[in-house]
Scaffold this motif. Structure first.
Motif, short mmCIF file in Angstrom:
data_model
loop_
_atom_site.label_atom_id
_atom_site.label_comp_id
_atom_site.label_asym_id
_atom_site.label_seq_id
_atom_site.Cartn_x
_atom_site.Cartn_y
_atom_site.Cartn_z
N VAL A 27 103.34 -61.77 -14.02
CA VAL A 27 102.79 -61.97 -15.35
C VAL A 27 101.47 -61.21 -15.51
O VAL A 27 101.21 -60.62 -16.56
N SER A 28 100.66 -61.19 -14.47
CA SER A 28 99.36 -60.50 -14.56
C SER A 28 99.51 -58.99 -14.44
O SER A 28 98.55 -58.25 -14.67
N GLY A 29 100.69 -58.51 -14.06
CA GLY A 29 100.94 -57.07 -14.02
C GLY A 29 100.54 -56.40 -12.72
O GLY A 29 100.26 -55.21 -12.72
N ASN A 30 100.51 -57.12 -11.62
CA ASN A 30 100.21 -56.53 -10.32
C ASN A 30 101.24 -55.44 -10.04
O ASN A 30 102.41 -55.73 -9.84
N PRO A 31 100.82 -54.15 -10.04
CA PRO A 31 101.81 -53.06 -9.93
C PRO A 31 102.62 -53.07 -8.62
O PRO A 31 103.82 -52.81 -8.64
N GLY A 32 101.99 -53.37 -7.49
CA GLY A 32 102.73 -53.40 -6.22
C GLY A 32 103.81 -54.45 -6.24
O GLY A 32 104.94 -54.21 -5.80
N THR A 33 103.47 -55.61 -6.76
CA THR A 33 104.45 -56.69 -6.85
C THR A 33 105.56 -56.32 -7.83
O THR A 33 106.74 -56.51 -7.54
N LEU A 34 105.19 -55.79 -8.98
CA LEU A 34 106.18 -55.43 -10.01
C LEU A 34 107.17 -54.38 -9.50
O LEU A 34 108.39 -54.54 -9.67
N ILE A 35 106.67 -53.33 -8.89
CA ILE A 35 107.54 -52.25 -8.42
C ILE A 35 108.46 -52.75 -7.30
O ILE A 35 109.67 -52.50 -7.32
N THR A 36 107.89 -53.47 -6.35
CA THR A 36 108.69 -53.97 -5.23
C THR A 36 109.73 -54.98 -5.71
O THR A 36 110.88 -54.96 -5.26
N MET A 37 109.34 -55.84 -6.64
CA MET A 37 110.29 -56.81 -7.19
C MET A 37 111.41 -56.10 -7.95
O MET A 37 112.58 -56.47 -7.82
N ALA A 38 111.07 -55.07 -8.71
CA ALA A 38 112.08 -54.33 -9.47
C ALA A 38 113.07 -53.65 -8.53
O ALA A 38 114.29 -53.72 -8.75
#
Length: 155
Positions: free
Chosen positions: A37-48
């Motif tokens: 939700v906060s837009g952490n890029p590392g988390t977002l990319i890895t999750m995607a």
């Protein structure tokens, strides 16, 4: 066949229990949803990437052939196409990536150790599954030489 041996089968269940316990533990201590939700890029990319790998595995495997226990399904089929052409355990790869995304959401020694433990459990589960798959499918040994376990071209 050995894959129906009670002791080995129980061991497979314990690996599944450990896998889910570690995964839920990682989710609890890292709150990956708040990082997303906060837009952490590392988390977002890895999750995607984790979701893409999981969906590709489900698409290639097709409904009814998938099993969370490492033993082959009685009337299942060996999948060697789609993402399975490159990696033998894409669902385990997706789970490892999800665990990494959790750790990236809230890095700590505790989350890193849980991720390492999760990866070790999944590697062991994959090895057990491969033992049983070699017994059930004569062509599996050839497939082992043509693919990687978790990461294309690497491992």
């Amino acid at each position: 066949m050995v894959y129906s041996d009670n002791r080995s089968h129980r061991y497979g269940y314990w690996l599944v229990v450990l896998q889910f316990s570690l995964l839920f533990g990682l989710i609890l201590i890292t709150s990956p949803l708040s990082a997303i939700v906060s837009g952490n890029p590392g988390t977002l990319i890895t999750m995607a990437i984790s979701v893409i790998v999981a969906l590709a595995a489900l698409q290639a495997n097709q409904f009814g052939n998938f099993n969370i226990h490492p033993s082959p399904k009685q009337n299942g089929r060996l999948v060697e196409d789609g993402i399975y052409r490159h990696i033998r355990h894409p669902m385990y790869t997706a789970v490892m990536l999800f665990g990494l995304a959790c750790m990236l959401a809230k890095p700590s020694l505790e989350s890193a150790l849980m991720l390492i433990a999760l990866c070790l459990v999944l590697v062991r589960k994959a090895r057990l599954e491969e033992t049983w798959l070699k017994q059930k499918y004569p062509s599996y040994s050839d497939y082992l030489s043509k693919s990687r376990a978790f990461l294309p071209l690497l491992y």
